[in-house]
Design an enzyme around this catalytic site. Structure first.
Site: not given
Ligand code: ASP
Length: 330
Positions: A194, A225, A248
């Protein structure tokens, strides 16, 4: 990556391992970026792969530095940095987005302006080349904060955002990761990557943005998130700007980005203490893996994770900068 970043690299590993900067000297502008957090170690990568990540982080950082040092806005820096990372297949956002359980790309992104608490986000989009720009269009050109799926694409297209065929988002790496995850349904081996950016500009305005493909093998329709204001992204000129990365569901339930801002606003904590309390205290205790990047209104930077790594970089107007991947404290 520009050559000048290399001398900083080893220094940066030590410096960034401490995760927080604390400036007494006035900082005119500051920026931090991330490319995902996770439990990684140096053996997971070849030398070439590590160098490719360092270069990609360095080039993205240069884009943000240029905008901010020339007096551009933190919002423009955040959008342009994230666009460049979305275009880079190494990261799990835009071009390199992971696949969901059905083999589709469903991307989420958000952006927030600390000046006036304006925000825009898109979720579950599969044909917008740069979801971060669609999020900005929602903020700037609509009455809304969050738009999802086909409606978000229709709106983005009507505002001139670039729409691509879903095949654009195919990368062998993401496809192989899905096959592996499908074989081992409960595998914890989720692709990270991300991307996020936080910035303070010369006008004193803070901004934050985050963009992701989510988590490999996520169920269709799942939203993480990253597009949730207060969870994955938050910016407030009175406190700080935060972009998160990690599992998230935990970041949503613990309102991570807003919680850090609230600890500064209501309890008078420093950025370092607030970030540490949330990421290494509350979140870690709950089992929520990940990290955050943040910059406060003074230009202090926090790069805090409870994982063994987070792709990250920072720079400020005092000439301090660095790129790092692994967590020295682990
Ligand atoms: N936070 C992101 C999600 O849950 C994934 C990540 O940051 O690796 O979609």
């Amino acid at each position: 990556m520009k050559k000048i970043l290399y001398p900083f690299f080893f220094f940066a590993i030590l410096f960034l391992g401490c995760t927080n900067t604390n400036y007494s000297k006035k900082v005119e502008w500051a920026i931090a970026i991330h490319g995902g957090a996770g439990n990684i170690n140096p053996d997971d990568y070849t030398k070439d792969q590590l160098s490719a990540y360092n270069q990609a982080l360095g080039s993205a950082l240069e884009i943000g530095k240029k905008v901010l040092s020339q007096g551009g806005t933190s919002l423009d820096a955040v959008e342009q940095v994230i666009r460049s990372m979305e275009d880079c297949p190494l990261f799990n956002a835009g071009k390199g987005a992971v696949f969901n359980h059905d083999g589709k790309n469903e991307m989420d992104a958000s952006i927030m302006d600390g000046n006036g608490l304006r925000a825009g986000a898109v979720a579950n989009v599969g044909d917008i080349k740069n979801p971060i720009s669609a999020a900005r269009l929602v903020m700037d050109k609509s009455q809304h904060v969050l738009m999802v799926g086909k409606g978000a694409s229709k709106f983005a297209r009507s505002q001139g955002a670039e729409i691509v065929d879903s095949s654009y988002f195919f990368t062998q790496k993401s496809w192989d990761a899905l096959q592996k995850a499908l074989e081992k349904e409960n595998s914890k081996d989720k692709k990270m990557g991300t991307v996020g950016c936080v910035a303070l500009d010369k006008q004193g305005n803070l901004a934050a943005g985050t963009s992701t493909g989510g988590m490999t093998n996520k169920r269709y329709g799942r939203v993480g998130d990253s597009p949730i204001i207060g969870a994955g992204t938050y910016a407030n000129n009175n406190t700080c700007a935060v972009s998160a990365t990690g599992h998230g569901e935990y970041f949503i339930r613990y309102s991570v980005a807003h919680d850090i801002s609230a600890l500064i606003e209501y309890k008078g904590l420093s950025l370092a203490d607030a970030s540490n309390l949330v990421v290494n205290g509350k979140l870690k205790k709950a089992g929520g893996q990940g990290g955050i990047i943040a910059v406060d209104k003074y230009g202090n930077i926090s790069l805090t994770m409870n994982t063994s790594g987070m792709f990250r970089a920072f720079a400020n107007s005092n000439g301090e900068e660095g790129v790092a991947i692994f967590n020295n404290n682990k």
